[in-house]
Design a protein around this motif. Structure first.
Motif, mmCIF file in Angstrom:
data_model
loop_
_atom_site.group_PDB
_atom_site.id
_atom_site.type_symbol
_atom_site.label_atom_id
_atom_site.label_comp_id
_atom_site.label_asym_id
_atom_site.label_seq_id
_atom_site.Cartn_x
_atom_site.Cartn_y
_atom_site.Cartn_z
ATOM 1 N N UNK A 120 0.825 -1.205 0.000
ATOM 2 C CA UNK A 120 0.000 0.000 0.000
ATOM 3 C C UNK A 120 0.856 1.251 0.000
ATOM 4 N N UNK A 121 0.176 2.370 -0.228
ATOM 5 C CA UNK A 121 0.759 3.688 0.004
ATOM 6 C C UNK A 121 0.143 4.202 1.298
ATOM 7 N N UNK A 122 0.986 4.504 2.256
ATOM 8 C CA UNK A 122 0.521 4.969 3.561
ATOM 9 C C UNK A 122 0.919 6.425 3.747
ATOM 10 N N UNK A 123 -0.084 7.256 4.012
ATOM 11 C CA UNK A 123 0.160 8.650 4.400
ATOM 12 C C UNK A 123 -0.205 8.778 5.866
ATOM 13 N N UNK A 124 0.725 9.288 6.652
ATOM 14 C CA UNK A 124 0.492 9.314 8.092
ATOM 15 C C UNK A 124 1.035 10.606 8.691
ATOM 16 N N UNK A 125 0.241 11.201 9.582
ATOM 17 C CA UNK A 125 0.621 12.437 10.262
ATOM 18 C C UNK A 125 0.590 12.190 11.763
ATOM 19 N N UNK A 126 1.667 12.576 12.435
ATOM 20 C CA UNK A 126 1.841 12.279 13.853
ATOM 21 C C UNK A 126 2.137 13.594 14.569
ATOM 22 N N UNK A 127 1.304 13.953 15.542
ATOM 23 C CA UNK A 127 1.531 15.175 16.307
ATOM 24 C C UNK A 127 1.407 14.889 17.799
ATOM 25 N N UNK A 128 2.159 15.640 18.600
ATOM 26 C CA UNK A 128 2.163 15.438 20.049
ATOM 27 C C UNK A 128 2.291 16.779 20.755
ATOM 28 N N UNK A 182 4.597 0.768 1.394
ATOM 29 C CA UNK A 182 4.822 -0.254 2.408
ATOM 30 C C UNK A 182 4.416 -1.609 1.843
ATOM 31 N N UNK A 183 5.061 -2.645 2.341
ATOM 32 C CA UNK A 183 4.730 -4.008 1.931
ATOM 33 C C UNK A 183 3.836 -4.657 2.969
ATOM 34 N N UNK A 184 3.084 -5.653 2.534
ATOM 35 C CA UNK A 184 2.196 -6.368 3.445
ATOM 36 C C UNK A 184 2.976 -6.884 4.647
ATOM 37 N N UNK A 210 -4.769 5.171 3.845
ATOM 38 C CA UNK A 210 -4.142 3.979 3.285
ATOM 39 C C UNK A 210 -4.762 3.693 1.931
ATOM 40 N N UNK A 211 -3.923 3.441 0.912
ATOM 41 C CA UNK A 211 -4.414 3.057 -0.396
ATOM 42 C C UNK A 211 -3.712 1.777 -0.825
ATOM 43 N N UNK A 212 -4.472 0.737 -0.971
ATOM 44 C CA UNK A 212 -3.933 -0.566 -1.364
ATOM 45 C C UNK A 212 -3.403 -0.499 -2.791
ATOM 46 N N UNK A 213 -2.236 -1.144 -3.031
ATOM 47 C CA UNK A 213 -1.639 -1.159 -4.355
ATOM 48 C C UNK A 213 -1.517 -2.561 -4.933
ATOM 49 N N UNK A 214 -1.792 -3.578 -4.153
ATOM 50 C CA UNK A 214 -1.707 -4.965 -4.636
ATOM 51 C C UNK A 214 -2.697 -5.821 -3.889
#
Length: 214
Positions: A120-128, A182-184, A210-214
């Motif tokens: 997949x292609x993972x886009x992630x935003x992390x704030x603290x 990212x890979x499975x 998350x967008x699945x690519x396979x």
């Protein structure tokens, strides 16, 4: 006088029709039914045409749903004490994130890490949000947030695991965003590094898609 059905206007006989008109009425009825069915491709040439097109459309819709971008969002609002160098090499794994938006068919959260189920292609935003930002700064003091890939949560993440890090500088909040393939089976762990005494995180928000690519 011959009557017709309200929707498809199919003719049918009524009591006042002469019996000798019945063949003509039935012929009209048959021709009307054939005309209506022709819109569904049942013309005697390809009786499976409609079914195959429906199957194709259903598969297309299923594929679009399978590979559609799906959001995720998790948070923690209770205070989390930060490790110092003497504990876990100064790294604190952000734990007990509460799900706000879940896409469990693509990504799950367990053991303080996010795990993807497919390539997949993972886009992630992390704030603290940090506490004690006004503590006097001295040399060798350091703290930052980061996202670590396939990190066990113990010790210092290897350099190849670190997707990226951002220090809070003089602010009481800090955020970092990452997008990549990212890979499975891959995992992503939000962590904080701190070697300053009496520091904590009061709230954390992690969101993305998350967008699945396979």
């Amino acid at each position: 006088m011959t009557a017709t059905t309200p929707k498809f206007l199919l003719p049918y006989p009524v009591d006042s029709d002469n019996i000798n008109k019945l063949p003509d009425i039935l012929k009209q009825q048959a021709e009307s039914i054939e005309s209506a069915l022709s819109g569904f491709d049942f013309d005697g040439q390809d009786t499976n045409g409609l079914a195959s097109r429906i199957t194709s459309l259903e598969k297309l819709v299923a594929d679009l749903q399978k590979f559609a971008t799906k959001p995720i969002a998790y948070s923690r609002s209770t205070s989390l004490a930060l490790n110092t160098v003497s504990s876990n090499a100064g790294f604190t794994v952000i734990s007990s994130m509460t799900p706000i938006i879940q896409s469990t068919d693509l990504i799950t959260y367990a053991n303080n890490a996010f795990k993807v189920a497919y390539d997949c292609i993972l886009s992630i935003s992390f704030s603290a949000r940090l506490s004690n930002r006004d503590a006097p700064w001295t040399s060798n003091q350091r703290q930052f947030i980061e996202l670590a890939k396939n990190y066990s949560g113990q010790g210092s993440p290897d350099q190849v695991m670190e997707l990226g890090r951002v220090p809070p500088v003089n602010e009481d909040s800090v955020s970092y965003s990452y997008t990549g393939p990212f890979s499975a089976g891959d995992t992503v762990t939000p962590v904080m590094y701190n070697n300053i005494a009496s520091r904590s995180i009061s709230s954390v928000i992690l969101s993305g898609s998350v967008q699945r690519t396979a």
